[in-house]
Scaffold this motif. Sequence first.
Motif, PDB file in Angstrom:
ATOM      1  N   SER A   1       0.967   4.027  -3.262  1.00 38.62           N
ATOM      2  CA  SER A   1       0.851   5.387  -2.238  1.00 38.62           C
ATOM      3  C   SER A   1       1.742   6.365  -3.154  1.00 38.62           C
ATOM      4  O   SER A   1       1.437   7.669  -3.601  1.00 38.62           O
TER       5      SER A   1
ATOM      6  N   GLU B   1      -6.090  -0.672  10.294  1.00 37.89           N
ATOM      7  CA  GLU B   1      -6.157  -0.444   9.551  1.00 37.89           C
ATOM      8  C   GLU B   1      -5.514   1.209   9.442  1.00 37.89           C
ATOM      9  O   GLU B   1      -6.059   1.810   9.301  1.00 37.89           O
ATOM     10  N   PRO B   2      -4.161   1.630   9.058  1.00 41.41           N
ATOM     11  CA  PRO B   2      -3.777   3.033   9.113  1.00 41.41           C
ATOM     12  C   PRO B   2      -4.460   3.754   7.985  1.00 41.41           C
ATOM     13  O   PRO B   2      -4.810   4.729   8.953  1.00 41.41           O
ATOM     14  N   PHE B   3      -4.532   3.335   6.813  1.00 40.58           N
ATOM     15  CA  PHE B   3      -5.521   4.336   6.542  1.00 40.58           C
ATOM     16  C   PHE B   3      -6.531   3.133   5.664  1.00 40.58           C
ATOM     17  O   PHE B   3      -7.343   2.637   5.537  1.00 40.58           O
ATOM     18  N   GLY B   4      -5.179   2.070   4.671  1.00 47.40           N
ATOM     19  CA  GLY B   4      -6.917   1.169   3.672  1.00 47.40           C
ATOM     20  C   GLY B   4      -6.569   1.746   2.461  1.00 47.40           C
ATOM     21  O   GLY B   4      -7.976   1.979   1.889  1.00 47.40           O
ATOM     22  N   MET B   5      -5.175   1.300   0.800  1.00 47.24           N
ATOM     23  CA  MET B   5      -5.741   1.399  -0.414  1.00 47.24           C
ATOM     24  C   MET B   5      -6.910   1.101  -1.183  1.00 47.24           C
ATOM     25  O   MET B   5      -7.503   1.463  -1.744  1.00 47.24           O
TER      26      MET B   5
ATOM     27  N   TRP C   1      -1.755  -9.962   9.476  1.00 44.45           N
ATOM     28  CA  TRP C   1      -3.623  -9.144  10.129  1.00 44.45           C
ATOM     29  C   TRP C   1      -4.016  -8.068   9.069  1.00 44.45           C
ATOM     30  O   TRP C   1      -5.098  -8.177   9.238  1.00 44.45           O
TER      31      TRP C   1
ATOM     32  N   ASN D   1      -3.732   9.894   1.314  1.00 46.99           N
ATOM     33  CA  ASN D   1      -3.157   9.708  -0.226  1.00 46.99           C
ATOM     34  C   ASN D   1      -4.286   9.519  -1.254  1.00 46.99           C
ATOM     35  O   ASN D   1      -5.083  10.103  -0.908  1.00 46.99           O
TER      36      ASN D   1
ATOM     37  N   GLY E   1       0.910  -0.969  -0.251  1.00 50.50           N
ATOM     38  CA  GLY E   1      -0.359   0.093   0.035  1.00 50.50           C
ATOM     39  C   GLY E   1       1.063   1.579   0.076  1.00 50.50           C
ATOM     40  O   GLY E   1       0.559   2.118  -0.393  1.00 50.50           O
ATOM     41  N   ALA E   2       2.519   1.170   0.959  1.00 49.77           N
ATOM     42  CA  ALA E   2       2.769   2.241   0.959  1.00 49.77           C
ATOM     43  C   ALA E   2       3.059   2.658  -0.755  1.00 49.77           C
ATOM     44  O   ALA E   2       3.235   3.581  -0.813  1.00 49.77           O
TER      45      ALA E   2
ATOM     46  N   ASN F   1      -0.542   8.800   6.999  1.00 50.10           N
ATOM     47  CA  ASN F   1      -1.708   9.553   6.068  1.00 50.10           C
ATOM     48  C   ASN F   1      -2.987   9.130   6.394  1.00 50.10           C
ATOM     49  O   ASN F   1      -3.900   8.546   5.935  1.00 50.10           O
TER      50      ASN F   1
ATOM     51  N   HIS G   1       3.492   5.233   7.285  1.00 59.99           N
ATOM     52  CA  HIS G   1       1.939   4.581   6.793  1.00 59.99           C
ATOM     53  C   HIS G   1       1.770   4.201   7.395  1.00 59.99           C
ATOM     54  O   HIS G   1       0.303   3.052   7.355  1.00 59.99           O
ATOM     55  N   ASP G   2       2.359   3.511   8.527  1.00 65.13           N
ATOM     56  CA  ASP G   2       2.081   2.540   9.559  1.00 65.13           C
ATOM     57  C   ASP G   2       1.797   3.292  11.342  1.00 65.13           C
ATOM     58  O   ASP G   2       2.625   4.216  11.180  1.00 65.13           O
TER      59      ASP G   2
HETATM   60  C1  GLC Z   1       0.608   1.659   4.630  1.00 63.70           C
HETATM   61  C2  GLC Z   1      -1.332   0.651   5.658  1.00 63.70           C
HETATM   62  C3  GLC Z   1      -1.834   1.020   4.708  1.00 63.70           C
HETATM   63  C4  GLC Z   1      -1.657   2.241   4.073  1.00 63.70           C
HETATM   64  C5  GLC Z   1      -0.939   2.008   3.004  1.00 63.70           C
HETATM   65  C6  GLC Z   1      -0.468   3.620   2.261  1.00 63.70           C
HETATM   66  O1  GLC Z   1       0.205  -0.836   3.907  1.00 63.70           O
HETATM   67  O2  GLC Z   1      -0.972  -0.484   6.289  1.00 63.70           O
HETATM   68  O3  GLC Z   1      -2.790   0.985   5.833  1.00 63.70           O
HETATM   69  O4  GLC Z   1      -2.698   2.265   3.560  1.00 63.70           O
HETATM   70  O5  GLC Z   1      -0.007   1.954   4.155  1.00 63.70           O
HETATM   71  O6  GLC Z   1      -0.974   4.615   3.210  1.00 63.70           O
END
Ligand code: GLC
Length: 408
Positions: free
Chosen positions: A18, A302-306, A221, A180, A14-15, A157, A131-132
């Motif tokens: 992004s 989930e920190p963000f969740g693309m 996870w 993002n 995901g990072a 994020n 991102h986490d």
């Molecule tokens: C990391 C996070 C995920 C997020 C991504 C982009 O992978 O675990 O939740 O969507 O970064 O920010």
Amino acid sequence: MKILYLNPCSQMGGAETSLVELLASVRAAEPAWQLALLLNNEGPLAIKARALGVPVRVVPMPAALEKVGDSGWGGRQAILKALPAAANYLHRLRRAIHSEQPDLIHATGFKMHVLSTRARPRGVPVIWHIHDYVRTRPLMSRLLRWHAGRCADVIVNSRSVAADVRAALGRQPKIETIYNAIDLQRFSPAGPKLDLDALSGLAPAEPGTVRVGLAATFARWKGHHTFLKALSMLPSMPGIRGYVIGGPIYQTAGSQHTIEDLRQKAQRLGLEGRVGFTGFLDDTPSAMRALDVVVHASTQPEPFGMVIAEGMACGKAVIAANAGGAMEIFEDQIDALGHAPGDAAALANRIAQLAGDDNLRVLLGRAGRAKVEAEFNGARLAREMSRVYRLFGVDAPIARRPVLVPHA
Ligand code: GLC
């Protein structure tokens, strides 16, 4: 202004997705700026960055250092073992950064956060893009706290990650939330669809089958077990087929499932033939377009969740775990459906609800697309990020401007 981006890995998590969007958006908004990317290995991220016209330099990271992380078996012992390799790597990283002559360094990934503050040329500001969550990783938490004073600004994020990072790092440095962006052209409702059955080695599903897929890395996870359990709880699953889309991408030991584990789990749950495993697919949008329901099932916040925003951008009905930064992307019942993280019965309920209601799927898909167009577009990302870059780069007081001194 020259911005040097540092990222530890060239595999697409995901990072990294992004980061590609960030490079594309900044490139479009500020064509006069020079962007460059430094990675530890060749791979899909390097290819995507070069395709955007962003030059990529690779400084290979020793395997011992690559494997370190507190999400798996790594931990303290592995860090001690990796110290000599880290010193050697740092030396090479310093030389590489110096020869790039950046005005600003934008670092993603915990290892790069720490290493960038030690490898930067004197006076060159480092921005951390986190991102986490940090506090779930005691070792990284401590390392980041030690190095936070050397970093100019922290971007996160989501507001949820902002709160966590603030608690981990204390008062300084400044922490800002910048959401993002999603590539709205690629992730769109209209376009080609992949044959997920063929990719999974399954016979074609009956016409009218509702296709429900979890697209995620194989990090433990991400909720693969919850998803499989939920599928097994659907009453004989008439007309529903599940898909696990993705594969293991990380180097960190012990932090991810293998496809064999998951196949065995599916077999034990009696799901043989009712769930397909596609393996890693580069063309996520075409995979999502082949689905009717996109599932996000992370068992931890989930920190963000693309994937949630990507599914919404493709106009799909999305079911997502209701926790962490993910809750800042969607509104339950309005533009997606939520379920409690790790609650397979609740997820099964949501899947059954959507499988039986075509109209609801269409409504959620439309609302989801509109939300992502309005809030997770590249122009907004470029605007917010450029403001930060200007603050520490071109518009920085003369005294804070980089002094490039040759390294021995
Ligand atoms: C990391 C996070 C995920 C997020 C991504 C982009 O992978 O675990 O939740 O969507 O970064 O920010």
